[in-house]
Design a protein around this motif. Sequence first.
Motif, PDB file in Angstrom:
ATOM      1  N   MET A   1       0.572  -1.035  -0.063  1.00 46.43           N
ATOM      2  CA  MET A   1      -0.370   0.259   0.141  1.00 46.43           C
ATOM      3  C   MET A   1       0.549   0.907   0.150  1.00 46.43           C
ATOM      4  O   MET A   1       0.909   2.143  -0.484  1.00 46.43           O
ATOM      5  CB  MET A   1      -0.865   0.045   0.988  1.00 46.43           C
ATOM      6  CG  MET A   1      -1.783   1.167   1.464  1.00 46.43           C
ATOM      7  SD  MET A   1      -2.938   0.363  -0.321  1.00 46.43           S
ATOM      8  CE  MET A   1      -3.776   2.127   0.161  1.00 46.43           C
ATOM      9  N   LYS A   2       1.884   1.328   0.198  1.00 44.08           N
ATOM     10  CA  LYS A   2       2.897   2.340   0.970  1.00 44.08           C
ATOM     11  C   LYS A   2       3.337   2.946  -0.827  1.00 44.08           C
ATOM     12  O   LYS A   2       3.673   3.936  -1.093  1.00 44.08           O
ATOM     13  CB  LYS A   2       4.107   2.433   1.060  1.00 44.08           C
ATOM     14  CG  LYS A   2       3.455   2.195   3.137  1.00 44.08           C
ATOM     15  CD  LYS A   2       4.895   2.223   4.169  1.00 44.08           C
ATOM     16  CE  LYS A   2       4.818   2.323   5.790  1.00 44.08           C
ATOM     17  NZ  LYS A   2       5.607   1.818   6.335  1.00 44.08           N
ATOM     18  N   LYS A   3       3.606   1.848  -1.256  1.00 44.85           N
ATOM     19  CA  LYS A   3       3.994   1.387  -2.446  1.00 44.85           C
ATOM     20  C   LYS A   3       3.182   2.254  -3.343  1.00 44.85           C
ATOM     21  O   LYS A   3       3.535   3.216  -4.171  1.00 44.85           O
ATOM     22  CB  LYS A   3       5.211   0.483  -2.937  1.00 44.85           C
ATOM     23  CG  LYS A   3       6.024   0.039  -2.758  1.00 44.85           C
ATOM     24  CD  LYS A   3       6.699  -0.981  -3.608  1.00 44.85           C
ATOM     25  CE  LYS A   3       7.391  -1.368  -2.878  1.00 44.85           C
ATOM     26  NZ  LYS A   3       8.248  -3.222  -3.640  1.00 44.85           N
ATOM     27  N   LEU A   4       2.641   1.685  -3.662  1.00 40.41           N
ATOM     28  CA  LEU A   4       0.608   2.497  -4.804  1.00 40.41           C
ATOM     29  C   LEU A   4       0.671   3.800  -4.014  1.00 40.41           C
ATOM     30  O   LEU A   4       0.906   5.066  -4.649  1.00 40.41           O
ATOM     31  CB  LEU A   4      -0.252   1.684  -3.651  1.00 40.41           C
ATOM     32  CG  LEU A   4      -1.505   2.358  -4.920  1.00 40.41           C
ATOM     33  CD1 LEU A   4      -1.252   2.402  -6.189  1.00 40.41           C
ATOM     34  CD2 LEU A   4      -2.645   1.922  -4.175  1.00 40.41           C
ATOM     35  N   THR A   5       0.577   4.421  -2.455  1.00 42.00           N
ATOM     36  CA  THR A   5       0.821   6.117  -2.110  1.00 42.00           C
ATOM     37  C   THR A   5       1.607   6.339  -2.996  1.00 42.00           C
ATOM     38  O   THR A   5       1.939   7.884  -3.227  1.00 42.00           O
ATOM     39  CB  THR A   5       0.648   5.690  -0.249  1.00 42.00           C
ATOM     40  OG1 THR A   5      -1.036   5.289  -0.345  1.00 42.00           O
ATOM     41  CG2 THR A   5      -0.293   7.799  -0.110  1.00 42.00           C
ATOM     42  N   LEU A   6       3.202   6.332  -2.666  1.00 48.20           N
ATOM     43  CA  LEU A   6       4.079   6.637  -2.550  1.00 48.20           C
ATOM     44  C   LEU A   6       4.013   7.180  -3.912  1.00 48.20           C
ATOM     45  O   LEU A   6       3.887   7.924  -4.880  1.00 48.20           O
ATOM     46  CB  LEU A   6       5.524   6.429  -2.406  1.00 48.20           C
ATOM     47  CG  LEU A   6       6.856   6.526  -2.836  1.00 48.20           C
ATOM     48  CD1 LEU A   6       6.897   8.432  -1.521  1.00 48.20           C
ATOM     49  CD2 LEU A   6       8.046   5.881  -2.275  1.00 48.20           C
ATOM     50  N   GLY A   7       4.238   6.342  -5.098  1.00 46.45           N
ATOM     51  CA  GLY A   7       4.115   6.216  -6.437  1.00 46.45           C
ATOM     52  C   GLY A   7       2.715   6.711  -7.265  1.00 46.45           C
ATOM     53  O   GLY A   7       2.985   7.962  -7.963  1.00 46.45           O
ATOM     54  N   PHE A   8       1.942   7.269  -6.516  1.00 42.33           N
ATOM     55  CA  PHE A   8       0.411   7.456  -6.729  1.00 42.33           C
ATOM     56  C   PHE A   8       0.972   9.420  -6.588  1.00 42.33           C
ATOM     57  O   PHE A   8       0.683  10.259  -7.777  1.00 42.33           O
ATOM     58  CB  PHE A   8      -0.511   7.785  -5.976  1.00 42.33           C
ATOM     59  CG  PHE A   8      -2.436   8.676  -6.196  1.00 42.33           C
ATOM     60  CD1 PHE A   8      -2.261   8.588  -7.620  1.00 42.33           C
ATOM     61  CD2 PHE A   8      -1.874   9.440  -5.871  1.00 42.33           C
ATOM     62  CE1 PHE A   8      -3.114   9.817  -7.792  1.00 42.33           C
ATOM     63  CE2 PHE A   8      -3.523  10.801  -5.632  1.00 42.33           C
ATOM     64  CZ  PHE A   8      -3.842  10.627  -6.745  1.00 42.33           C
ATOM     65  N   LEU A   9       1.615   9.737  -5.555  1.00 41.71           N
ATOM     66  CA  LEU A   9       1.895  11.892  -4.959  1.00 41.71           C
ATOM     67  C   LEU A   9       3.316  11.485  -6.218  1.00 41.71           C
ATOM     68  O   LEU A   9       3.727  12.745  -6.638  1.00 41.71           O
ATOM     69  CB  LEU A   9       2.254  11.100  -3.418  1.00 41.71           C
ATOM     70  CG  LEU A   9       1.325  11.146  -2.641  1.00 41.71           C
ATOM     71  CD1 LEU A   9       2.075  11.259  -1.123  1.00 41.71           C
ATOM     72  CD2 LEU A   9       0.639  12.466  -3.187  1.00 41.71           C
ATOM     73  N   THR A  10       4.772  10.548  -6.062  1.00 39.57           N
ATOM     74  CA  THR A  10       5.278  10.941  -7.443  1.00 39.57           C
ATOM     75  C   THR A  10       4.506  11.535  -8.558  1.00 39.57           C
ATOM     76  O   THR A  10       4.999  12.790  -8.843  1.00 39.57           O
ATOM     77  CB  THR A  10       6.490   9.785  -7.342  1.00 39.57           C
ATOM     78  OG1 THR A  10       7.157   9.565  -5.949  1.00 39.57           O
ATOM     79  CG2 THR A  10       7.310  10.440  -8.312  1.00 39.57           C
ATOM     80  N   GLY A  11       3.833  10.764  -8.876  1.00 36.72           N
ATOM     81  CA  GLY A  11       3.218  10.597 -10.292  1.00 36.72           C
ATOM     82  C   GLY A  11       2.808  11.671 -10.047  1.00 36.72           C
ATOM     83  O   GLY A  11       2.419  13.257 -11.362  1.00 36.72           O
ATOM     84  N   ALA A  12       1.626  12.535  -8.952  1.00 34.45           N
ATOM     85  CA  ALA A  12       0.964  13.704  -9.064  1.00 34.45           C
ATOM     86  C   ALA A  12       1.671  14.491  -9.062  1.00 34.45           C
ATOM     87  O   ALA A  12       2.161  16.032 -10.263  1.00 34.45           O
ATOM     88  CB  ALA A  12      -0.159  13.803  -7.582  1.00 34.45           C
ATOM     89  N   VAL A  13       3.318  15.323  -8.517  1.00 34.49           N
ATOM     90  CA  VAL A  13       4.131  15.679  -8.765  1.00 34.49           C
ATOM     91  C   VAL A  13       4.950  16.248  -9.464  1.00 34.49           C
ATOM     92  O   VAL A  13       4.718  17.193  -9.976  1.00 34.49           O
ATOM     93  CB  VAL A  13       5.650  15.378  -7.270  1.00 34.49           C
ATOM     94  CG1 VAL A  13       6.688  16.054  -7.397  1.00 34.49           C
ATOM     95  CG2 VAL A  13       4.676  15.878  -5.998  1.00 34.49           C
ATOM     96  N   VAL A  14       4.813  14.825  -9.949  1.00 38.98           N
ATOM     97  CA  VAL A  14       5.564  15.022 -11.793  1.00 38.98           C
ATOM     98  C   VAL A  14       4.696  15.143 -12.492  1.00 38.98           C
ATOM     99  O   VAL A  14       5.533  16.986 -13.387  1.00 38.98           O
ATOM    100  CB  VAL A  14       6.273  13.583 -11.754  1.00 38.98           C
ATOM    101  CG1 VAL A  14       6.526  13.807 -14.139  1.00 38.98           C
ATOM    102  CG2 VAL A  14       7.458  13.030 -11.360  1.00 38.98           C
ATOM    103  N   LEU A  15       3.570  15.678 -12.301  1.00 40.19           N
ATOM    104  CA  LEU A  15       2.609  15.490 -13.890  1.00 40.19           C
ATOM    105  C   LEU A  15       2.305  17.285 -13.343  1.00 40.19           C
ATOM    106  O   LEU A  15       2.263  18.207 -14.271  1.00 40.19           O
ATOM    107  CB  LEU A  15       1.134  15.432 -13.629  1.00 40.19           C
ATOM    108  CG  LEU A  15       0.098  15.337 -13.897  1.00 40.19           C
ATOM    109  CD1 LEU A  15       0.531  15.691 -15.887  1.00 40.19           C
ATOM    110  CD2 LEU A  15      -1.654  15.381 -13.736  1.00 40.19           C
TER     111      LEU A  15
END
Length: 173
Positions: A1-15
């Motif tokens: 679950m932590k990897k999913l959240t981290l991936g989502f946040l990273t994608g949002a920041v990059v976008l």
Amino acid sequence: MKKLTLGFLTGAVVLILGTLSYLRLGLVNIAADASTPAWETHWMLSSVHASIRRMVPADLKSPQPRSDENLTAGGKLYMNDCVGCHGAPGKPPSDFGATFYPPAPQLARDGTTYSEAEIYWVAKYGIRRTGMSAQGADYSDSHLWLLAQFIRRLPNLPPQVRAGIEDKGATHQ
């Protein structure tokens, strides 16, 4: 679950950073003679429509009774002040309105999906970064409601109203 959240946040920041970089580096084509991509047109029109729906109070209603006389009075206001940009009933679209960016809607030809209250609001307050300036300082609320009633009925006007607005001898005060 932590990897999913981290991936989502990273994608949002990059976008977000990518979008801000695109805008700050001036990569957006702002030339007024350039055609607008369909997605941008759709996105902007949807945004404007949503904003107008949100800004117009649900209980905003015209105090003007519906009548051919009021339609004719609104039509005369339209023919005096709006026809140059939005086109005349039964005539070709306005060449002048086509020069705006975005082009002015050809109300006489295409009508509108806005309600009478929304038309009143647009006429009174205008739409930022378009050719539609606020008319509230120049027209009484009564006149703006007459105008809204007329525009809402475009392009399906009763024949007697069409004849009344073409009568050059009379004006509405």
